[in-house]
Design an enzyme around this catalytic site. Structure first.
Site, PDB file in Angstrom:
ATOM      1  N   ASP A  12       0.811  -1.221   0.000  1.00 16.70           N
ATOM      2  CA  ASP A  12       0.000   0.000   0.000  1.00 16.70           C
ATOM      3  C   ASP A  12       0.844   1.271   0.000  1.00 16.70           C
ATOM      4  O   ASP A  12       0.443   2.294   0.553  1.00 16.70           O
ATOM      5  CB  ASP A  12      -0.966   0.027   1.204  1.00 16.70           C
ATOM      6  CG  ASP A  12      -1.750  -1.259   1.304  1.00 16.70           C
ATOM      7  OD1 ASP A  12      -2.240  -1.713   0.259  1.00 16.70           O
ATOM      8  OD2 ASP A  12      -1.856  -1.812   2.415  1.00 16.70           O
ATOM      9  N   GLY A  14       1.554   2.981  -2.585  1.00 18.09           N
ATOM     10  CA  GLY A  14       1.209   3.848  -3.723  1.00 18.09           C
ATOM     11  C   GLY A  14       1.954   3.412  -4.980  1.00 18.09           C
ATOM     12  O   GLY A  14       2.176   4.207  -5.890  1.00 18.09           O
ATOM     13  N   LYS A  15       2.291   2.131  -5.024  1.00 18.25           N
ATOM     14  CA  LYS A  15       3.002   1.589  -6.200  1.00 18.25           C
ATOM     15  C   LYS A  15       2.167   1.700  -7.458  1.00 18.25           C
ATOM     16  O   LYS A  15       2.692   1.894  -8.538  1.00 18.25           O
ATOM     17  CB  LYS A  15       3.303   0.097  -6.005  1.00 18.25           C
ATOM     18  CG  LYS A  15       4.345  -0.206  -4.995  1.00 18.25           C
ATOM     19  CD  LYS A  15       4.572  -1.709  -4.914  1.00 18.25           C
ATOM     20  CE  LYS A  15       3.362  -2.497  -4.462  1.00 18.25           C
ATOM     21  NZ  LYS A  15       2.932  -2.270  -3.104  1.00 18.25           N
ATOM     22  N   ASN A  37      -4.377 -10.550  -3.944  1.00 20.13           N
ATOM     23  CA  ASN A  37      -4.225  -9.894  -2.636  1.00 20.13           C
ATOM     24  C   ASN A  37      -3.748  -8.457  -2.826  1.00 20.13           C
ATOM     25  O   ASN A  37      -3.952  -7.598  -1.976  1.00 20.13           O
ATOM     26  CB  ASN A  37      -3.252 -10.671  -1.721  1.00 20.13           C
ATOM     27  CG  ASN A  37      -1.970 -11.099  -2.422  1.00 20.13           C
ATOM     28  OD1 ASN A  37      -1.848 -10.998  -3.638  1.00 20.13           O
ATOM     29  ND2 ASN A  37      -1.010 -11.580  -1.658  1.00 20.13           N
ATOM     30  N   ALA A  38      -3.116  -8.174  -3.958  1.00 17.33           N
ATOM     31  CA  ALA A  38      -2.644  -6.816  -4.250  1.00 17.33           C
ATOM     32  C   ALA A  38      -3.814  -5.931  -4.642  1.00 17.33           C
ATOM     33  O   ALA A  38      -4.806  -6.405  -5.203  1.00 17.33           O
ATOM     34  CB  ALA A  38      -1.649  -6.856  -5.395  1.00 17.33           C
ATOM     35  N   GLY A  39      -3.691  -4.667  -4.342  1.00 13.71           N
ATOM     36  CA  GLY A  39      -4.702  -3.712  -4.790  1.00 13.71           C
ATOM     37  C   GLY A  39      -3.988  -2.451  -5.210  1.00 13.71           C
ATOM     38  O   GLY A  39      -3.417  -1.747  -4.389  1.00 13.71           O
ATOM     39  N   HIS A  40      -3.932  -2.216  -6.516  1.00 10.20           N
ATOM     40  CA  HIS A  40      -3.210  -1.044  -7.016  1.00 10.20           C
ATOM     41  C   HIS A  40      -4.206   0.027  -7.433  1.00 10.20           C
ATOM     42  O   HIS A  40      -5.055  -0.200  -8.284  1.00 10.20           O
ATOM     43  CB  HIS A  40      -2.327  -1.438  -8.208  1.00 10.20           C
ATOM     44  CG  HIS A  40      -1.183  -2.327  -7.816  1.00 10.20           C
ATOM     45  ND1 HIS A  40      -0.441  -3.056  -8.704  1.00 10.20           N
ATOM     46  CD2 HIS A  40      -0.656  -2.585  -6.603  1.00 10.20           C
ATOM     47  CE1 HIS A  40       0.492  -3.731  -8.051  1.00 10.20           C
ATOM     48  NE2 HIS A  40       0.372  -3.467  -6.780  1.00 10.20           N
ATOM     49  N   GLN A 219       2.562  -6.267  -3.178  1.00  7.41           N
ATOM     50  CA  GLN A 219       2.757  -6.281  -1.716  1.00  7.41           C
ATOM     51  C   GLN A 219       3.969  -5.401  -1.386  1.00  7.41           C
ATOM     52  O   GLN A 219       4.209  -4.437  -2.085  1.00  7.41           O
ATOM     53  CB  GLN A 219       2.928  -7.717  -1.181  1.00  7.41           C
ATOM     54  CG  GLN A 219       1.644  -8.530  -1.154  1.00  7.41           C
ATOM     55  CD  GLN A 219       1.242  -9.074  -2.506  1.00  7.41           C
ATOM     56  OE1 GLN A 219       2.035  -9.690  -3.195  1.00  7.41           O
ATOM     57  NE2 GLN A 219       0.012  -8.848  -2.900  1.00  7.41           N
ATOM     58  N   THR A 234       3.190 -12.404   3.465  1.00  5.17           N
ATOM     59  CA  THR A 234       2.449 -13.061   2.401  1.00  5.17           C
ATOM     60  C   THR A 234       3.244 -14.287   1.953  1.00  5.17           C
ATOM     61  O   THR A 234       4.252 -14.631   2.587  1.00  5.17           O
ATOM     62  CB  THR A 234       2.128 -12.071   1.257  1.00  5.17           C
ATOM     63  OG1 THR A 234       1.224 -12.710   0.350  1.00  5.17           O
ATOM     64  CG2 THR A 234       3.372 -11.610   0.508  1.00  5.17           C
ATOM     65  N   THR A 295      -8.240  -3.851  -1.557  1.00  5.01           N
ATOM     66  CA  THR A 295      -8.718  -5.210  -1.782  1.00  5.01           C
ATOM     67  C   THR A 295      -9.817  -5.599  -0.795  1.00  5.01           C
ATOM     68  O   THR A 295     -10.792  -6.229  -1.152  1.00  5.01           O
ATOM     69  CB  THR A 295      -7.536  -6.200  -1.669  1.00  5.01           C
ATOM     70  OG1 THR A 295      -6.566  -5.813  -2.636  1.00  5.01           O
ATOM     71  CG2 THR A 295      -7.950  -7.637  -1.956  1.00  5.01           C
ATOM     72  N   ARG A 298     -10.509  -2.822   4.541  1.00  6.75           N
ATOM     73  CA  ARG A 298     -10.188  -2.721   5.977  1.00  6.75           C
ATOM     74  C   ARG A 298      -9.448  -1.426   6.283  1.00  6.75           C
ATOM     75  O   ARG A 298      -8.618  -0.988   5.487  1.00  6.75           O
ATOM     76  CB  ARG A 298      -9.247  -3.863   6.387  1.00  6.75           C
ATOM     77  CG  ARG A 298      -9.882  -5.215   6.385  1.00  6.75           C
ATOM     78  CD  ARG A 298      -8.877  -6.282   6.773  1.00  6.75           C
ATOM     79  NE  ARG A 298      -7.897  -6.532   5.717  1.00  6.75           N
ATOM     80  CZ  ARG A 298      -6.885  -7.374   5.835  1.00  6.75           C
ATOM     81  NH1 ARG A 298      -6.693  -8.030   6.955  1.00  6.75           N
ATOM     82  NH2 ARG A 298      -6.054  -7.559   4.834  1.00  6.75           N
ATOM     83  N   ARG A 300      -6.552   0.761   7.555  1.00  5.57           N
ATOM     84  CA  ARG A 300      -5.137   0.423   7.739  1.00  5.57           C
ATOM     85  C   ARG A 300      -4.626   1.032   9.032  1.00  5.57           C
ATOM     86  O   ARG A 300      -5.030   2.131   9.405  1.00  5.57           O
ATOM     87  CB  ARG A 300      -4.318   0.960   6.569  1.00  5.57           C
ATOM     88  CG  ARG A 300      -4.697   0.312   5.255  1.00  5.57           C
ATOM     89  CD  ARG A 300      -3.859   0.841   4.104  1.00  5.57           C
ATOM     90  NE  ARG A 300      -4.324   0.298   2.837  1.00  5.57           N
ATOM     91  CZ  ARG A 300      -4.440   0.995   1.712  1.00  5.57           C
ATOM     92  NH1 ARG A 300      -4.101   2.271   1.672  1.00  5.57           N
ATOM     93  NH2 ARG A 300      -4.883   0.429   0.615  1.00  5.57           N
TER      94      ARG A 300
HETATM   95  P1  IMP Z   1      -2.256 -12.821   2.096  1.00  5.74           P
HETATM   96  O1  IMP Z   1      -1.267 -12.305   1.123  1.00  5.74           O
HETATM   97  O2  IMP Z   1      -3.695 -12.586   1.708  1.00  5.74           O
HETATM   98  O3  IMP Z   1      -1.993 -14.251   2.477  1.00  5.74           O
HETATM   99  O4  IMP Z   1      -2.088 -11.982   3.467  1.00  5.74           O
HETATM  100  C1  IMP Z   1      -0.904 -12.055   4.274  1.00  5.74           C
HETATM  101  C2  IMP Z   1      -0.582 -10.688   4.883  1.00  5.74           C
HETATM  102  O5  IMP Z   1      -0.147  -9.806   3.845  1.00  5.74           O
HETATM  103  C3  IMP Z   1      -1.771  -9.981   5.541  1.00  5.74           C
HETATM  104  O6  IMP Z   1      -1.297  -9.235   6.644  1.00  5.74           O
HETATM  105  C4  IMP Z   1      -2.270  -9.053   4.450  1.00  5.74           C
HETATM  106  O7  IMP Z   1      -2.982  -7.952   4.959  1.00  5.74           O
HETATM  107  C5  IMP Z   1      -0.959  -8.643   3.809  1.00  5.74           C
HETATM  108  N1  IMP Z   1      -1.084  -8.245   2.403  1.00  5.74           N
HETATM  109  C6  IMP Z   1      -1.175  -9.053   1.320  1.00  5.74           C
HETATM  110  N2  IMP Z   1      -1.223  -8.342   0.198  1.00  5.74           N
HETATM  111  C7  IMP Z   1      -1.145  -7.059   0.552  1.00  5.74           C
HETATM  112  C8  IMP Z   1      -1.121  -5.835  -0.184  1.00  5.74           C
HETATM  113  O8  IMP Z   1      -1.143  -5.809  -1.424  1.00  5.74           O
HETATM  114  N3  IMP Z   1      -1.044  -4.687   0.561  1.00  5.74           N
HETATM  115  C9  IMP Z   1      -0.966  -4.711   1.915  1.00  5.74           C
HETATM  116  N4  IMP Z   1      -0.968  -5.816   2.623  1.00  5.74           N
HETATM  117  C10 IMP Z   1      -1.067  -6.986   1.961  1.00  5.74           C
END
Ligand code: IMP
Length: 421
Positions: A12, A14-15, A37-40, A219, A234, A295, A298, A300
């Site tokens: 997070d 700001g990539k 899991n990434a959110g850009h 991430q 992750t 994503t 939640r 932060r």
């Molecule tokens: P997972 O990647 O969903 O297994 O989550 C493992 C940990 O990495 C958790 O604490 C997530 O909140 C964090 N996480 C995974 N991807 C991101 C991301 O793109 N930004 C911020 N936190 C992430």
């Protein structure tokens, strides 16, 4: 000339905005790790996008986007994102998906719920760890299997058989059918079929021909499965070190390595956070910075910039340049703090701890600097920032001995110092 961009904190940073800006000058953009899991977050021609899988190159006609083998891919979501971008830019982007990239199946998300890792580690509940685990346990399903429906069905059937025996009481698990899942994937991947291939020679050739290749990380370094704050990490390699294995290219030469860092620090999910501010200052950063997950939505956790962590992350990645983001979020503060040292048991911690438990015992030592309490205007260089803001940028450079080449001070592309627009 190749460039790599990745996050130096807990994601997070700001990539999304920075890669989107740099992708404009690329021939090829390659994402090398992670999954949905990434959110850009980025703004393209005035429209805000929250992408999870599709590389930033897709927004520019003529740029090839590559999803490499180190990723885990939700094929339905990827197809949806490609369609959304196609509608926006008026043509279908060229997307190549590594045939040896693994797929996330619905049962991976079920497994994550059954195991409770969402609550325990604060994961994004996208099935990331179960999908990576299946990969290393030889029971995964790969993108290339979409080209061979028989193999696809038998791989899913084999895995499902094991899962059903492991989870006899789970109605959700028992309800899955291999045939139905295979049909679902085949339908979702239909438009992508042509782009599924061995991407290594394609990227290798582009590098050899001197094309402008941009590697896009997801991430952040502190979430790296090996070098992050384990077990609150992750499941992929989030550092530059992950690029070679993800592509099967030995030590690709990358001239410019941009490490993206927010001007303060955030973390989403569980895990220690020495500079966390559980007070109105932290709440203020969250509100001004819009610090809610792209994503998962939640809130932060927010805190002061941690230079101990940043130095560690920069060293791990051999960073040549920092992109400092969200500087404007600090605008209203009288005083800003930066953590310059950790103390553990009264002694200075020499190195950034490799375990979450040890990091939890670290106490931050702060240096306080003056805030600027004014809007930043439309600066075009660090020198044209308010003096205290420029001093803050210079302090980071001095402490890390790395140039801050890019400063982002708002979500819009033009609110950036150091990129050519
Ligand atoms: P997972 O990647 O969903 O297994 O989550 C493992 C940990 O990495 C958790 O604490 C997530 O909140 C964090 N996480 C995974 N991807 C991101 C991301 O793109 N930004 C911020 N936190 C992430």
């Amino acid at each position: 000339m190749s460039t790599a961009v990745l996050g130096l904190q807990w994601g997070d940073e700001g990539k999304g905005k920075i890669t989107h800006l740099l992708a404009r000058e690329a021939d090829m953009v390659v994402r090398f790790n992670g999954g949905p899991n990434a959110g850009h977050t980025l703004i393209d021609r005035g429209v805000k996008f929250g992408t999870h899988l599709i590389p930033a190159g897709a927004f520019y006609p003529g740029v090839t986007s590559v999803l490499a083998a180190g990723m885990v891919v939700d094929i339905e979501l990827l197809s949806k994102e490609i369609r959304a971008v196609a509608d926006h830019i008026g043509e279908t982007p060229r997307v190549l998906l590594a045939e040896n990239a693994h797929l996330i199946l619905p049962y991976h998300r079920t497994l994550e719920e059954l195991e409770g890792s969402g609550a325990r580690f604060g994961t994004t509940r996208r099935g990331i760890a179960p999908a990576y685990r299946d990969k290393v346990a030889h029971v995964g399903v790969r993108a290339g299997d979409l080209l061979d429906p028989e193999t696809l069905r038998s791989r899913i059937a084999w895995r499902l058989d094991l899962l059903k025996r492991e989870w006899p009481a789970s109605e959700e698990m028992q309800a899955y059918s291999a045939g139905a899942l295979a049909e679902l994937l085949l339908a979702a991947g239909k438009e992508l079929r042509e782009g599924i291939c061995d991407v290594s020679p394609v990227v290798d050739e582009a590098l050899r021909k001197g094309k402008r290749v941009l590697f896009e990380g997801a991430q952040g370094t502190l979430l790296d499965v090996d070098f992050g704050t384990y077990p609150f990490v992750t499941s992929s390699t989030t550092t530059f070190g992950g690029i070679g294995p993800s592509l099967g290219i030995p030590l690709p030469s990358i001239d410019r390595r941009v490490g993206v860092a927010k001007a303060y620090l955030t973390r989403v999910g569980e895990g220690p956070f020495p500079t966390e501010l559980e007070n109105p200052v932290g709440a203020g950063l969250r509100e001004r910075g819009g610090e809610y997950g792209t994503t998962t939505g939640r809130p932060r956790r927010c805190g002061w910039l941690d230079l101990v962590a940043l130095r560690y992350a920069a060293t791990l990645n051999g960073i040549t340049e920092i992109a400092l983001t969200k500087l404007d979020v600090l605008n209203e503060l009288d005083e800003i703090r930066v953590c310059t040292e950790y103390r553990i048991g009264g002694r200075s911690a020499e190195r950034y701890p490799l375990s979450g438990e040890r990091l939890a015992r670290c106490e931050p030592v702060y240096e306080a600097v003056r805030g600027w309490r004014e809007a930043l205007g439309n600066p075009t260089s660090v020198e044209s920032l308010p003096k205290a803001a420029a001093n803050y940028v210079r302090l980071i450079e001095k402490k890390l001995e790395i140039r801050v080449g890019i400063v982002s001070y708002g979500p819009r592309p033009e609110e950036t110092i150091g990129t050519t627009l």
